[in-house]
Design an enzyme around this catalytic site. Sequence first.
Site, PDB file in Angstrom:
ATOM      1  N   GLN A  19       0.789  -1.062  -0.041  1.00  0.00           N
ATOM      2  CA  GLN A  19      -0.033  -0.044  -0.115  1.00  0.00           C
ATOM      3  C   GLN A  19       0.715   1.359   0.155  1.00  0.00           C
ATOM      4  O   GLN A  19       0.505   2.426  -0.352  1.00  0.00           O
ATOM      5  CB  GLN A  19      -0.908  -0.090   1.137  1.00  0.00           C
ATOM      6  CG  GLN A  19      -1.875  -1.048   1.167  1.00  0.00           C
ATOM      7  CD  GLN A  19      -2.987  -1.128   2.387  1.00  0.00           C
ATOM      8  OE1 GLN A  19      -2.635  -1.694   3.296  1.00  0.00           O
ATOM      9  NE2 GLN A  19      -4.027  -0.462   2.016  1.00  0.00           N
ATOM     10  N   ARG A  76       3.512   0.108  13.202  1.00  0.00           N
ATOM     11  CA  ARG A  76       3.241  -1.104  12.545  1.00  0.00           C
ATOM     12  C   ARG A  76       3.572  -1.218  11.041  1.00  0.00           C
ATOM     13  O   ARG A  76       3.069  -0.332  10.203  1.00  0.00           O
ATOM     14  CB  ARG A  76       1.693  -1.593  12.865  1.00  0.00           C
ATOM     15  CG  ARG A  76       1.502  -2.872  12.241  1.00  0.00           C
ATOM     16  CD  ARG A  76      -0.091  -3.348  12.558  1.00  0.00           C
ATOM     17  NE  ARG A  76      -0.192  -4.446  11.592  1.00  0.00           N
ATOM     18  CZ  ARG A  76      -1.383  -4.767  10.841  1.00  0.00           C
ATOM     19  NH1 ARG A  76      -2.501  -3.731  10.739  1.00  0.00           N
ATOM     20  NH2 ARG A  76      -1.431  -5.785  10.256  1.00  0.00           N
ATOM     21  N   HIS A 122       0.967  -9.287   4.696  1.00  0.00           N
ATOM     22  CA  HIS A 122      -0.091  -8.253   4.519  1.00  0.00           C
ATOM     23  C   HIS A 122      -0.530  -8.472   3.025  1.00  0.00           C
ATOM     24  O   HIS A 122      -0.335  -7.500   2.218  1.00  0.00           O
ATOM     25  CB  HIS A 122       0.106  -6.907   4.776  1.00  0.00           C
ATOM     26  CG  HIS A 122      -1.020  -6.264   5.250  1.00  0.00           C
ATOM     27  ND1 HIS A 122      -1.192  -5.360   6.399  1.00  0.00           N
ATOM     28  CD2 HIS A 122      -2.227  -5.607   4.525  1.00  0.00           C
ATOM     29  CE1 HIS A 122      -2.495  -4.759   6.264  1.00  0.00           C
ATOM     30  NE2 HIS A 122      -3.019  -4.964   5.117  1.00  0.00           N
ATOM     31  N   ASN A 168      -1.992 -10.558   8.320  1.00  0.00           N
ATOM     32  CA  ASN A 168      -3.077  -9.791   8.502  1.00  0.00           C
ATOM     33  C   ASN A 168      -4.323 -10.117   7.757  1.00  0.00           C
ATOM     34  O   ASN A 168      -4.347 -10.628   6.452  1.00  0.00           O
ATOM     35  CB  ASN A 168      -2.517  -8.464   7.700  1.00  0.00           C
ATOM     36  CG  ASN A 168      -3.746  -7.512   7.802  1.00  0.00           C
ATOM     37  OD1 ASN A 168      -3.879  -6.876   8.821  1.00  0.00           O
ATOM     38  ND2 ASN A 168      -4.443  -7.132   6.728  1.00  0.00           N
ATOM     39  N   GLU A 169      -5.339 -10.594   8.691  1.00  0.00           N
ATOM     40  CA  GLU A 169      -6.757 -10.661   8.204  1.00  0.00           C
ATOM     41  C   GLU A 169      -6.826 -11.783   7.152  1.00  0.00           C
ATOM     42  O   GLU A 169      -7.036 -11.530   6.080  1.00  0.00           O
ATOM     43  CB  GLU A 169      -7.192  -9.241   7.450  1.00  0.00           C
ATOM     44  CG  GLU A 169      -7.289  -8.145   8.420  1.00  0.00           C
ATOM     45  CD  GLU A 169      -8.044  -6.890   7.981  1.00  0.00           C
ATOM     46  OE1 GLU A 169      -8.196  -6.979   6.592  1.00  0.00           O
ATOM     47  OE2 GLU A 169      -8.206  -6.025   8.747  1.00  0.00           O
ATOM     48  N   TYR A 310     -13.281  -2.059  12.332  1.00  0.00           N
ATOM     49  CA  TYR A 310     -13.709  -0.673  11.520  1.00  0.00           C
ATOM     50  C   TYR A 310     -15.170  -0.066  11.930  1.00  0.00           C
ATOM     51  O   TYR A 310     -15.291   1.003  12.000  1.00  0.00           O
ATOM     52  CB  TYR A 310     -13.398  -0.742  10.145  1.00  0.00           C
ATOM     53  CG  TYR A 310     -11.953  -0.745   9.676  1.00  0.00           C
ATOM     54  CD1 TYR A 310     -11.274   0.538   9.325  1.00  0.00           C
ATOM     55  CD2 TYR A 310     -11.233  -1.887   9.675  1.00  0.00           C
ATOM     56  CE1 TYR A 310     -10.009   0.601   9.232  1.00  0.00           C
ATOM     57  CE2 TYR A 310      -9.792  -1.826   9.480  1.00  0.00           C
ATOM     58  CZ  TYR A 310      -9.284  -0.568   9.138  1.00  0.00           C
ATOM     59  OH  TYR A 310      -8.014  -0.605   8.522  1.00  0.00           O
ATOM     60  N   GLU A 374      -5.645  -2.244  13.696  1.00  0.00           N
ATOM     61  CA  GLU A 374      -5.882  -1.637  12.726  1.00  0.00           C
ATOM     62  C   GLU A 374      -7.129  -0.923  13.196  1.00  0.00           C
ATOM     63  O   GLU A 374      -8.024  -1.865  13.729  1.00  0.00           O
ATOM     64  CB  GLU A 374      -6.156  -1.893  11.449  1.00  0.00           C
ATOM     65  CG  GLU A 374      -5.053  -2.022  10.448  1.00  0.00           C
ATOM     66  CD  GLU A 374      -5.247  -2.718   9.232  1.00  0.00           C
ATOM     67  OE1 GLU A 374      -6.410  -2.510   8.850  1.00  0.00           O
ATOM     68  OE2 GLU A 374      -4.424  -3.607   8.977  1.00  0.00           O
ATOM     69  N   TRP A 424      -5.348   3.357  11.534  1.00  0.00           N
ATOM     70  CA  TRP A 424      -5.189   2.954  10.214  1.00  0.00           C
ATOM     71  C   TRP A 424      -5.441   4.126   9.496  1.00  0.00           C
ATOM     72  O   TRP A 424      -6.684   4.432   9.407  1.00  0.00           O
ATOM     73  CB  TRP A 424      -5.889   1.621   9.615  1.00  0.00           C
ATOM     74  CG  TRP A 424      -5.626   1.542   8.265  1.00  0.00           C
ATOM     75  CD1 TRP A 424      -6.116   2.129   7.190  1.00  0.00           C
ATOM     76  CD2 TRP A 424      -4.437   0.787   7.738  1.00  0.00           C
ATOM     77  NE1 TRP A 424      -5.533   1.379   6.054  1.00  0.00           N
ATOM     78  CE2 TRP A 424      -4.566   0.772   6.362  1.00  0.00           C
ATOM     79  CE3 TRP A 424      -3.467   0.154   8.521  1.00  0.00           C
ATOM     80  CZ2 TRP A 424      -3.616   0.167   5.422  1.00  0.00           C
ATOM     81  CZ3 TRP A 424      -2.314  -0.660   7.473  1.00  0.00           C
ATOM     82  CH2 TRP A 424      -2.591  -0.442   6.083  1.00  0.00           C
ATOM     83  N   GLU A 431      -5.569   1.924  -1.543  1.00  0.00           N
ATOM     84  CA  GLU A 431      -6.497   1.378  -0.771  1.00  0.00           C
ATOM     85  C   GLU A 431      -6.960   0.289  -1.541  1.00  0.00           C
ATOM     86  O   GLU A 431      -8.226   0.035  -1.927  1.00  0.00           O
ATOM     87  CB  GLU A 431      -7.533   2.432  -0.443  1.00  0.00           C
ATOM     88  CG  GLU A 431      -8.963   1.780   0.255  1.00  0.00           C
ATOM     89  CD  GLU A 431      -8.462   0.867   1.566  1.00  0.00           C
ATOM     90  OE1 GLU A 431      -7.344   1.139   2.050  1.00  0.00           O
ATOM     91  OE2 GLU A 431      -9.474   0.249   1.820  1.00  0.00           O
ATOM     92  N   TRP A 432      -6.055  -0.650  -2.192  1.00  0.00           N
ATOM     93  CA  TRP A 432      -6.492  -2.129  -2.738  1.00  0.00           C
ATOM     94  C   TRP A 432      -7.176  -1.763  -3.849  1.00  0.00           C
ATOM     95  O   TRP A 432      -7.269  -0.906  -4.714  1.00  0.00           O
ATOM     96  CB  TRP A 432      -7.052  -3.225  -1.723  1.00  0.00           C
ATOM     97  CG  TRP A 432      -6.190  -3.336  -0.628  1.00  0.00           C
ATOM     98  CD1 TRP A 432      -6.482  -2.843   0.668  1.00  0.00           C
ATOM     99  CD2 TRP A 432      -4.751  -3.781  -0.662  1.00  0.00           C
ATOM    100  NE1 TRP A 432      -5.378  -3.125   1.603  1.00  0.00           N
ATOM    101  CE2 TRP A 432      -4.277  -3.739   0.608  1.00  0.00           C
ATOM    102  CE3 TRP A 432      -4.136  -4.404  -1.397  1.00  0.00           C
ATOM    103  CZ2 TRP A 432      -3.254  -4.249   1.368  1.00  0.00           C
ATOM    104  CZ3 TRP A 432      -2.784  -4.799  -1.241  1.00  0.00           C
ATOM    105  CH2 TRP A 432      -2.236  -4.861   0.307  1.00  0.00           C
TER     106      TRP A 432
END
Length: 493
Positions: A19, A76, A122, A168-169, A310, A374, A424, A431-432
């Site tokens: 990112q 991070r 990530h 990550n996730e 979020y 995040e 975050w 942003e992907w």
Amino acid sequence: MTQKLPADFLWGMATASYQIEGSPAVDGRGPSIWDTFSHLPGKTLDGLTGDVATDSYRLRKQDIELLKAYNVKSYRFSISWSRIIPLGGRNDPVNEKGIEWYSDLIDELLEADIVPFVTLYHWDLPQALHDRYGGWLNKAEIAADFVNYARLCFERFGDRVRYWLTFNEPWCISILGYGRGVFAPGRSSDRARSAEGDSRTEPWIVGHSVLIAHASVVKLYREEFKSQQHGVIGITLNGDMALPWDDSEECRQAAQHALDVAIGWFADPVYLGHYPPFMRELLGDRLPTFTDEETKLVHGSSDFYGMNTYTTNLTKPGGDDEFQGNVEYTFIRPDGTELGTQAHCRWLQTYPEGFRALLNYLWNRYKTPIYVTENGFAVKDENTMPLEQALKDTDRIEYFQGNCEALLKAINEDGVDLRGYFPWSFLDNFEWADGYQTRFGVTYVDYATQKRYPKDSAWFLVNWFKEHIEPPSKSSGEPATSALNNTAPNGHL
Ligand code: GBH
């Protein structure tokens, strides 16, 4: 009396390699699945890629200066696997130039008294491993290659890193990459999206591989590195709070089902030793089973709970989206009012009560110290505002203020063992699938000049943590906490 956070509470800002770094072919880096995916037509909203991003590979020193100005205790970031092993595999060459870059970053952070909090993965899988054997679809191969990569990181950086995150996730890796097909590698049953893939089986296979790869790396760290390096290692899971839309039994059940698929899928095996019974019911034999040996490996394989969150969803039973447990999400209450302030992203509204509720849910269910790795907000239409207006990001401040007050209460009134908080993100960034149109940064990035401009929310956070973290106690005569000496949390060691 105003409530406070303990002196060793870790706060900082978060980013991820693809990112922010750019420089995809500099110093020997190999391509990742995100390089490939973002260059395919139609995969990102604005057609843009991470080729430049925030140019942070070249602007490292400048970024560190800004982190210093923010007075963060921690930073991070994630390591790009294909920078340090360009082809990714255990018999592939190591790239010293890539290692040097991260090594310098770590040294410069420590010099600035900033604790490195390092994510190994990530989402940027080396493309060569996807081509060679199907990447995460091949449990045995990918686990062995991930262990080899992690070993290299522990050997070369572990003398200076005390906090490790394996993944990550995993929900996003599995569902968005192999189910919905909206993230790399973009596999899906939807043939309009992808020529290959099976959304009914692949996400669950990938999730299982990720759990095994994660737990294998934790075992390696604990057996061969921990006694010398004294760090902690864990996994970080995405997961938004789910609250029943009304007080009917069906809506209550829907909320639990949503949490089981979003969070329990990974958290239950890691902290409780098995997949959630609801997922077995939902998926039958499409959900892989753990062998006894795998159960032993996975159960207890995280020193802490890494929490990315979020928003909050109100839940009703219905629909056929098994990726959210056949549950419908809404932000509209029965009386027609909205939960909170709408972000630029459809899926995100502000709701601090939900953030506090999720902290309590996770603490009560898993009894493991939590780091919020995040948490953040993208202001609606920030990308099309004049700069001066974008810097006055009151909606983002409202979001952080609410969640900061909520975490203070979760610790002081609810007894949640919460040890750190990472907004975050440090910078606006790639942003992907949204490309650059969605801005999550507390720092504005002008992509034409790569100039960084702190938004008001950055200073809000800086001041809030300055006011709320207890000063280190001087009475004990102990040396002041420095980044290197920073002791690891002592639960679960
Ligand atoms: C994080 O994921 C990522 O770790 C980070 O890299 C990213 O920049 C940040 O969020 C902001 O997006 O409607 O099915 O697409 C957040 C987790 C999970 C949030 C999926 C959005 C949308 C579900 N995301 N969710 S769907």
